[in-house]
Design a protein around this motif. Structure first.
Motif, short mmCIF file in Angstrom:
data_model
loop_
_atom_site.label_atom_id
_atom_site.label_comp_id
_atom_site.label_asym_id
_atom_site.label_seq_id
_atom_site.Cartn_x
_atom_site.Cartn_y
_atom_site.Cartn_z
N LEU A 82 0.84 -1.19 0.00
CA LEU A 82 0.00 0.00 0.00
C LEU A 82 0.88 1.24 0.00
O LEU A 82 1.73 1.41 0.88
N ILE A 83 0.71 2.12 -1.00
CA ILE A 83 1.56 3.30 -1.08
C ILE A 83 0.82 4.59 -0.71
O ILE A 83 1.44 5.57 -0.33
N LEU A 84 -0.51 4.59 -0.83
CA LEU A 84 -1.25 5.80 -0.48
C LEU A 84 -2.73 5.46 -0.25
O LEU A 84 -3.28 4.59 -0.93
N THR A 85 -3.33 6.17 0.69
CA THR A 85 -4.77 6.07 0.92
C THR A 85 -5.38 7.44 0.68
O THR A 85 -4.83 8.46 1.09
N GLN A 86 -6.53 7.45 0.01
CA GLN A 86 -7.26 8.70 -0.24
C GLN A 86 -8.68 8.57 0.28
O GLN A 86 -9.32 7.53 0.10
N TYR A 122 -3.02 10.27 2.63
CA TYR A 122 -2.02 9.93 3.64
C TYR A 122 -1.29 8.63 3.29
O TYR A 122 -1.85 7.71 2.70
N GLN A 123 -0.02 8.61 3.65
CA GLN A 123 0.79 7.39 3.61
C GLN A 123 0.91 6.78 4.98
O GLN A 123 0.90 5.57 5.15
N SER A 124 1.03 7.63 6.00
CA SER A 124 1.14 7.19 7.38
C SER A 124 -0.23 6.92 7.96
O SER A 124 -1.11 7.80 7.94
N GLU A 125 -0.46 5.72 8.48
CA GLU A 125 -1.74 5.39 9.08
C GLU A 125 -2.02 6.27 10.30
O GLU A 125 -3.16 6.65 10.55
N ASP A 126 -0.97 6.59 11.04
CA ASP A 126 -1.15 7.45 12.21
C ASP A 126 -1.63 8.84 11.79
O ASP A 126 -2.57 9.40 12.37
N LEU A 127 -0.99 9.41 10.75
CA LEU A 127 -1.42 10.71 10.27
C LEU A 127 -2.80 10.63 9.62
O LEU A 127 -3.60 11.56 9.71
N TYR A 132 -10.06 11.69 11.74
CA TYR A 132 -10.78 11.99 12.99
C TYR A 132 -10.99 13.49 13.14
O TYR A 132 -12.07 13.95 13.55
N ASN A 133 -9.98 14.27 12.78
CA ASN A 133 -10.07 15.72 12.88
C ASN A 133 -11.19 16.27 12.00
O ASN A 133 -11.94 17.16 12.40
#
Length: 218
Positions: A175-179, A197-202, A208-209
């Motif tokens: 997985l390289i990117l999620t949109q 995002y690439q980072s699941e944490d970000l 959530y924000n």
């Protein structure tokens, strides 16, 4: 492949976001000054929208993208979609960026709107189908693997559609990117928001924000 990924990301962010690496406002100064926008203002670390009953926090460590730079790259995205997708022929340059902020060029949030007043508009169901086909056409045959899922959800008092896209490396399936794409018809306007995002944490922070920004609107 990096160039291919970048080009695809740019054009699939329409009308939600474009990569912006210049003309940035450092987040460290956000809480120390009021930054006025035509449709809202940034104050005390939050963007407060004048057009809709909505405000969103600027997460720690994110920088604000200038509207001028966002507009410049969105225009390039319009042209790219018109070239690569049949549905892209129906795209017009009438969206306005409300707020855009980013950690880096792969971890980004952007919100836009387009007035529907005086226009022959699609129903919301027609718009949802249009966006799904547009994204699917854009990625089809471009040398990468992807999957797309859609869902409806209620955010505060508004009905939203969500399209979730995962992009994978064509050889390793990593997985390289999620949109995440969100849209709603609000007060005779099309409101859209996009998260990359690439980072699941970000990704969790950005998602959530955004969701809580509307959950607080009742």
């Amino acid at each position: 492949m990096k160039k291919l990924y970048f080009n695809l990301l740019l054009l699939t962010l329409f009308p939600l976001h474009s990569f912006c690496q210049q003309n940035l406002v450092n987040s460290s100064s956000i809480k120390e000054e009021i930054i006025d926008h035509e449709d809202g203002k940034i104050e005390d670390g939050k963007y407060k929208c004048n057009l809709f009953d909505w405000q969103i926090e600027i997460p720690e460590g994110f920088i604000i993208t200038s509207k001028e730079r966002a507009k410049e790259l969105e225009d390039k995205g319009y042209e790219a979609m018109k070239e690569h997708a049949t549905e892209g022929k129906n795209i017009t340059r009438t969206s306005t960026t409300l707020i855009s902020f980013e950690k880096d060029k792969f971890n980004i949030f952007s919100a836009n709107y387009e007035s529907l007043i005086g226009k022959k508009k699609m129903t919301f169901d027609e718009y949802k189908a249009f966006m799904l086909k547009l994204l699917d056409e854009t990625y089809s045959g471009k040398g990468i693997k992807y999957d797309i899922a859609k869902s409806d959800l209620k955010l505060g008092k508004y009905d939203f559609n969500k399209i979730l896209v995962h992009l994978y490396h064509p050889k390793t399936d990593v997985l390289i990117l999620t949109q995440e794409f969100y849209s709603s018809y609000i007060n005779n306007h099309l409101y859209t928001a996009g998260i990359n995002y690439q980072s699941e944490d970000l990704g969790y922070i950005l998602s959530y924000n955004f969701i809580k920004s509307f959950k607080s609107v009742q």
